[in-house]
Write a protein that holds these residues in place. Sequence first.
Motif, PDB file in Angstrom:
ATOM      1  N   SER A 176       0.827  -1.205   0.000  1.00 26.49           N
ATOM      2  CA  SER A 176       0.000   0.000   0.000  1.00 26.49           C
ATOM      3  C   SER A 176       0.864   1.258   0.000  1.00 26.49           C
ATOM      4  O   SER A 176       0.550   2.241  -0.692  1.00 26.49           O
ATOM      5  N   THR A 177       1.961   1.228   0.749  1.00 26.65           N
ATOM      6  CA  THR A 177       2.894   2.363   0.739  1.00 26.65           C
ATOM      7  C   THR A 177       3.482   2.552  -0.648  1.00 26.65           C
ATOM      8  O   THR A 177       3.633   3.681  -1.136  1.00 26.65           O
ATOM      9  N   PHE A 178       3.806   1.459  -1.300  1.00 34.69           N
ATOM     10  CA  PHE A 178       4.335   1.504  -2.666  1.00 34.69           C
ATOM     11  C   PHE A 178       3.321   2.120  -3.626  1.00 34.69           C
ATOM     12  O   PHE A 178       3.649   2.986  -4.439  1.00 34.69           O
ATOM     13  N   CYS A 179       2.065   1.694  -3.527  1.00 37.14           N
ATOM     14  CA  CYS A 179       1.006   2.241  -4.394  1.00 37.14           C
ATOM     15  C   CYS A 179       0.846   3.745  -4.165  1.00 37.14           C
ATOM     16  O   CYS A 179       0.735   4.526  -5.125  1.00 37.14           O
ATOM     17  N   ASN A 180       0.830   4.160  -2.893  1.00 38.78           N
ATOM     18  CA  ASN A 180       0.699   5.586  -2.590  1.00 38.78           C
ATOM     19  C   ASN A 180       1.892   6.378  -3.108  1.00 38.78           C
ATOM     20  O   ASN A 180       1.742   7.514  -3.573  1.00 38.78           O
ATOM     21  N   SER A 181       3.085   5.773  -3.037  1.00 33.60           N
ATOM     22  CA  SER A 181       4.295   6.458  -3.506  1.00 33.60           C
ATOM     23  C   SER A 181       4.249   6.682  -5.016  1.00 33.60           C
ATOM     24  O   SER A 181       4.671   7.732  -5.509  1.00 33.60           O
ATOM     25  N   GLN A 208       1.729  12.324  -9.684  1.00 32.79           N
ATOM     26  CA  GLN A 208       1.116  13.642  -9.569  1.00 32.79           C
ATOM     27  C   GLN A 208       2.159  14.743  -9.663  1.00 32.79           C
ATOM     28  O   GLN A 208       1.918  15.798 -10.246  1.00 32.79           O
ATOM     29  N   SER A 209       3.345  14.475  -9.108  1.00 31.79           N
ATOM     30  CA  SER A 209       4.403  15.487  -9.115  1.00 31.79           C
ATOM     31  C   SER A 209       4.970  15.728 -10.508  1.00 31.79           C
ATOM     32  O   SER A 209       5.573  16.776 -10.757  1.00 31.79           O
ATOM     33  N   ILE A 210       4.803  14.759 -11.422  1.00 32.15           N
ATOM     34  CA  ILE A 210       5.329  14.925 -12.787  1.00 32.15           C
ATOM     35  C   ILE A 210       4.201  15.103 -13.806  1.00 32.15           C
ATOM     36  O   ILE A 210       4.420  15.006 -15.016  1.00 32.15           O
ATOM     37  N   GLY A 211       3.003  15.346 -13.303  1.00 33.33           N
ATOM     38  CA  GLY A 211       1.897  15.673 -14.198  1.00 33.33           C
ATOM     39  C   GLY A 211       1.205  14.495 -14.842  1.00 33.33           C
ATOM     40  O   GLY A 211       0.529  14.653 -15.864  1.00 33.33           O
ATOM     41  N   ARG A 212       1.351  13.302 -14.269  1.00 34.65           N
ATOM     42  CA  ARG A 212       0.645  12.131 -14.785  1.00 34.65           C
ATOM     43  C   ARG A 212      -0.418  11.702 -13.787  1.00 34.65           C
ATOM     44  O   ARG A 212      -0.335  12.007 -12.598  1.00 34.65           O
ATOM     45  N   ARG A 213      -1.412  10.983 -14.288  1.00 32.81           N
ATOM     46  CA  ARG A 213      -2.518  10.564 -13.435  1.00 32.81           C
ATOM     47  C   ARG A 213      -2.515   9.056 -13.254  1.00 32.81           C
ATOM     48  O   ARG A 213      -2.200   8.302 -14.174  1.00 32.81           O
ATOM     49  N   ALA A 214      -2.865   8.640 -12.055  1.00 36.48           N
ATOM     50  CA  ALA A 214      -2.946   7.209 -11.743  1.00 36.48           C
ATOM     51  C   ALA A 214      -4.031   7.006 -10.698  1.00 36.48           C
ATOM     52  O   ALA A 214      -4.397   7.935  -9.970  1.00 36.48           O
ATOM     53  N   HIS A 215      -4.544   5.795 -10.643  1.00 38.39           N
ATOM     54  CA  HIS A 215      -5.621   5.459  -9.709  1.00 38.39           C
ATOM     55  C   HIS A 215      -5.318   4.120  -9.055  1.00 38.39           C
ATOM     56  O   HIS A 215      -4.734   3.232  -9.678  1.00 38.39           O
ATOM     57  N   ILE A 216      -5.729   3.996  -7.796  1.00 37.84           N
ATOM     58  CA  ILE A 216      -5.555   2.736  -7.078  1.00 37.84           C
ATOM     59  C   ILE A 216      -6.836   1.914  -7.194  1.00 37.84           C
ATOM     60  O   ILE A 216      -7.930   2.398  -6.896  1.00 37.84           O
ATOM     61  N   VAL A 217      -6.666   0.678  -7.635  1.00 39.22           N
ATOM     62  CA  VAL A 217      -7.770  -0.286  -7.665  1.00 39.22           C
ATOM     63  C   VAL A 217      -7.515  -1.261  -6.523  1.00 39.22           C
ATOM     64  O   VAL A 217      -6.573  -2.062  -6.568  1.00 39.22           O
ATOM     65  N   ASN A 218      -8.317  -1.190  -5.496  1.00 37.81           N
ATOM     66  CA  ASN A 218      -8.115  -2.053  -4.334  1.00 37.81           C
ATOM     67  C   ASN A 218      -8.758  -3.411  -4.560  1.00 37.81           C
ATOM     68  O   ASN A 218      -9.973  -3.524  -4.713  1.00 37.81           O
ATOM     69  N   LEU A 219      -7.930  -4.451  -4.579  1.00 42.23           N
ATOM     70  CA  LEU A 219      -8.438  -5.817  -4.711  1.00 42.23           C
ATOM     71  C   LEU A 219      -8.334  -6.594  -3.404  1.00 42.23           C
ATOM     72  O   LEU A 219      -8.453  -7.818  -3.406  1.00 42.23           O
ATOM     73  N   ASP A 220      -8.115  -5.895  -2.311  1.00 44.28           N
ATOM     74  CA  ASP A 220      -8.034  -6.540  -0.999  1.00 44.28           C
ATOM     75  C   ASP A 220      -9.307  -6.222  -0.221  1.00 44.28           C
ATOM     76  O   ASP A 220      -9.505  -5.084   0.213  1.00 44.28           O
ATOM     77  N   PRO A 221     -10.186  -7.202  -0.046  1.00 44.43           N
ATOM     78  CA  PRO A 221     -11.469  -6.930   0.618  1.00 44.43           C
ATOM     79  C   PRO A 221     -11.351  -6.636   2.105  1.00 44.43           C
ATOM     80  O   PRO A 221     -12.363  -6.393   2.776  1.00 44.43           O
ATOM     81  N   ALA A 262      -8.759  -4.355   3.141  1.00 44.79           N
ATOM     82  CA  ALA A 262      -7.873  -3.187   3.212  1.00 44.79           C
ATOM     83  C   ALA A 262      -8.641  -1.904   3.475  1.00 44.79           C
ATOM     84  O   ALA A 262      -9.809  -1.766   3.110  1.00 44.79           O
ATOM     85  N   GLU A 263      -7.954  -0.962   4.118  1.00 40.32           N
ATOM     86  CA  GLU A 263      -8.475   0.381   4.319  1.00 40.32           C
ATOM     87  C   GLU A 263      -7.597   1.353   3.551  1.00 40.32           C
ATOM     88  O   GLU A 263      -6.383   1.176   3.476  1.00 40.32           O
ATOM     89  N   ALA A 264      -8.192   2.377   2.984  1.00 42.10           N
ATOM     90  CA  ALA A 264      -7.416   3.394   2.280  1.00 42.10           C
ATOM     91  C   ALA A 264      -6.530   4.140   3.267  1.00 42.10           C
ATOM     92  O   ALA A 264      -6.908   4.363   4.424  1.00 42.10           O
ATOM     93  N   THR A 265      -5.333   4.516   2.828  1.00 39.02           N
ATOM     94  CA  THR A 265      -4.414   5.249   3.697  1.00 39.02           C
ATOM     95  C   THR A 265      -4.232   6.672   3.166  1.00 39.02           C
ATOM     96  O   THR A 265      -5.073   7.524   3.374  1.00 39.02           O
TER      97      THR A 265
END
Length: 275
Positions: A17-22, A28-41, A43-46
């Motif tokens: 999860s830390t890796f995904c957030n990183s 975002q810092s370089i102007g690209r967009r990404a989204h997290i798809v949580n497949l862990d039933p 898990a809580e968002a951080t």
Amino acid sequence: MSRVGILALGPAGVGKSTFCNSIISHMQSIGRRAHIVNLDPAAEATEYEFTIDIRDLISLQDVMEEMDLGPNGGLIYCFEFLLNNLDWLDEEIGDYNDEYLIFDCPGQIELYTHVPVLPTIVKHLQQSLNFNLCATYLLEAPFIVDNSKFFSGALSAMSAMILLELPHINILSKIDLIKDEYSKKQLKKFLNPDPLLLSNEDEEFNPKFSRLNKLIANLVDDFGMVQFLPLDCAKESTTISTILSYIDDVTQWSESQEPKEPAAEELDEEDVDYD
């Protein structure tokens, strides 16, 4: 146009999860967009909210309470339910065409080493939704800095690679937790190690198993699964940038981008009136 997805894999607690957030933060810092798809039933968002969350379909807590199942049995039930409702996933992914989707997967490695759940989802993403996927497999650096544990981690990574049949990148997480100088020196040999040398180092300690150690080392060496990229949270932007460049290469992200129209200020000289 093909879509790009990253699977964040590895045992529980390695920092997926830390890796995904990183990755999200760096993009975002370089102007690209990404989204997290949580497949862990479970898990809580951080740091960043989930754009797509399996818990909107089914949650582990509800399954455990209603079906009287334990965590592992409940998790398998959740994924079997997802496999029977893949149209939900198709609908949720929708029109995310030119953005990264980062699939944060559960830490129960049985889901892709023993039970063909994630392989089925991977094939669906590739064949039905036209995804270019890359599997990232995380192992903890403090865990790996030991010969026997290194082979254990390398074999689990190989198992995921073989079953998922995807471009595969190994990552050593939590590099910043290694503080003492001896462990830091040891760590260097595990980033790009020679498994045959590592097996020889174990012989004097485990002579009874020296032949087995050599066979495992040969297997790891034959598959070329011994390179790792470091992930250092203290130097996040540097290590994440390197990891992302590898992912871009194997997923051919830049090649899948549609050419953009030149901005007005980029007109050719002949189109500019100097009078």
